[in-house]
Design an enzyme around this catalytic site. Structure first.
Site: not given
Lengths: 307, 307
Positions: A108, B104-106
């Site tokens: 991130d 969550v930027k998975r």
């Protein structure tokens, strides 16, 4: 931390890491039966079965394999209980002297990336205390957001003596959709590799950097190029075995010093007992099957490297 | 699920989402005091303080704001206890009728991406049961690994009526290091935008697709182009307020129907009480300060849109 990993690889003469990616379909039935009897068909039951599965494998490989790579998605899918099994696995591997690469693929920006770095590699401040949340030694990181995403991880690596592996060229068939696109005549993954080299200069630890790279075994010709683009980066190589990679394809991921790469196998090791080659061990002895598969993998890679 | 979000945006006339990214430095002192008295300076104490902080904000905005976006890193850094607070927050927002975008930027590949999708948007199979782990309505996803990473999410979105927002152009200063690189004369983010449009076609839900995109408020000229490249994708726009974006910069992220974008503010809302403009509310009334900041943000954006 990379020096510790290199020392451990040299000590075991095993440039491999075992992916602890427990999938329900590979879980020996007797473990699920016992866990479900105790906790029911619940997240807690699943987590207990996974933990026993991991323990059976770790107990059989810790003396011959330097590192494990638990894939957190396989735990996260069981919610809080799954993540407790992840943490228990990390701690147990440390007890057994293994190095833990958290395959978390986080990434991130700014304070958010720092929070992920703290979660997995550092300590978090709570009032006057500093507490360790998940405590892996390395984490995998996604580079799509650029330096703002990576630098907070490097800061924590330098403070806490930990490391990261940045996704450069992944092992999957569609990895080329973006990673292979040409920018001024060179693929994006090379540009990312150059940045890995640049980022890594600020975190050297012995002959290598705490900032490593992920390059899939399925793309050996790209591994050859990337090895030269980032000479000080350790390369974590997924895609061995189940995804098609073999020892002979991996020689060029290594440096002339015989180091510089660590090859991962997940299913090939943890589900070895399901394969014809290791069926003789039987489901109950899944751990022994994993040990034999690890020994065979080490022999395959060392053979290819002429060691 | 995107239809549900659109309906909620229309109903509240508020194309905004509040980022629940609790940072210790913004946490009102009285909440930390009470939590630490009860649980000590522990992860449990931190998680309790965060939960009370979130609750104070949610109770004050749920009737005027359609959605929240908890950033999981801010919880994950407090380990298992932090993730329990995340889950509690998700559930409470649902009780209050809000839509939850898990930031969550998975992103991974194959069965691993599916495990992440199941963790955040779906149900996991445990023996004969199917159990919901984290239960967000949307999740943010990283595209660096290509279709192999995205398709498993779309599968779960279609099965469970959920949605994703794929990182296309992020709001941070260094996002251009890779995202702006030219490929056949066009930046990588446009190529990713085209893929978002293509992926989204298989998950239409009303006028829009369950497959949306993240495009930072800090790059309005790129928002204008991307709006046209992916006409059916809802755009989640971070970077408003603290990172510099303002209502007037955001008009071109919207479609002519006045829809198509949802703007996020995190610190600007949740830490409003720390800003001079809202200091009159005082630290104890941090929730009321958040409500006023949300109202001001809605007015700013609707004003720019001429609504």
């Amino acid at each position: 931390m990379i020096k510790k990993l290199v020392d451990k690889i040299v000590e075991t003469n095993a440039p491999i890491v075992v992916g602890l990616d427990p999938m329900m379909k590979y879980l020996p039935k007797h473990l699920a039966d016992v866990a479900f009897e105790q906790y029911g068909e619940t997240l807690e039951g699943a987590a207990e079965a996974i933990w026993q599965y991991n323990k059976g494998i770790i107990d059989n490989i810790y003396d011959i394999v330097p590192a494990v790579k638990p894939q957190i998605a396989m735990y996260e899918q069981f919610g809080i209980e799954g993540l407790k099994a992840f943490k228990k696995t990390v701690d147990y591997c440390h007890e057994k002297g293994m190095i833990v690469i958290g395959d978390v693929k986080r990434g991130d920006i700014g304070s958010t990336s720092e929070a992920y770095a703290v979660a997995h590699l550092g300590k978090v401040n709570v009032g006057s205390k500093a507490i360790t949340p998940f405590d892996e030694d390395f984490a995998t990181v996604n580079p799509y957001l650029g330096s703002d995403g990576i630098n907070p991880f490097i800061k924590v690596c330098n403070e806490q003596d930990r490391g990261i592996f940045i996704l450069v060229k992944t092992s999957n068939p569609s990895s080329g959709e973006f990673q292979d696109q040409l920018i001024n005549g060179r693929p994006l993954y090379e540009l990312v590799g150059e940045k890995v080299n640049e980022w890594g200069a600020s975190s050297m630890d012995g002959d290598y950097s705490n900032v490593g790279a992920v390059v899939g075994a399925t793309y050996p010709e790209m591994g050859r190029v990337l090895r030269k683009v980032m000479p000080k980066a350790y390369i974590l190589v997924p895609g061995y075995g189940a995804q098609g990679g073999q020892g002979k394809d991996l020689v060029d991921f290594f440096n002339p010093d015989g180091l510089g790469a660590i090859v991962n196998s997940s299913r090939g090791i943890i589900a070895a007992y399901t394969k014809e080659q290791y069926a003789k061990f039987g489901e109950k002895n899944f751990g022994e099957a994993s040990r034999q598969a690890a020994l065979d993998m080490i022999a395959d890679i060392n053979g290819a490297l002429g060691k």
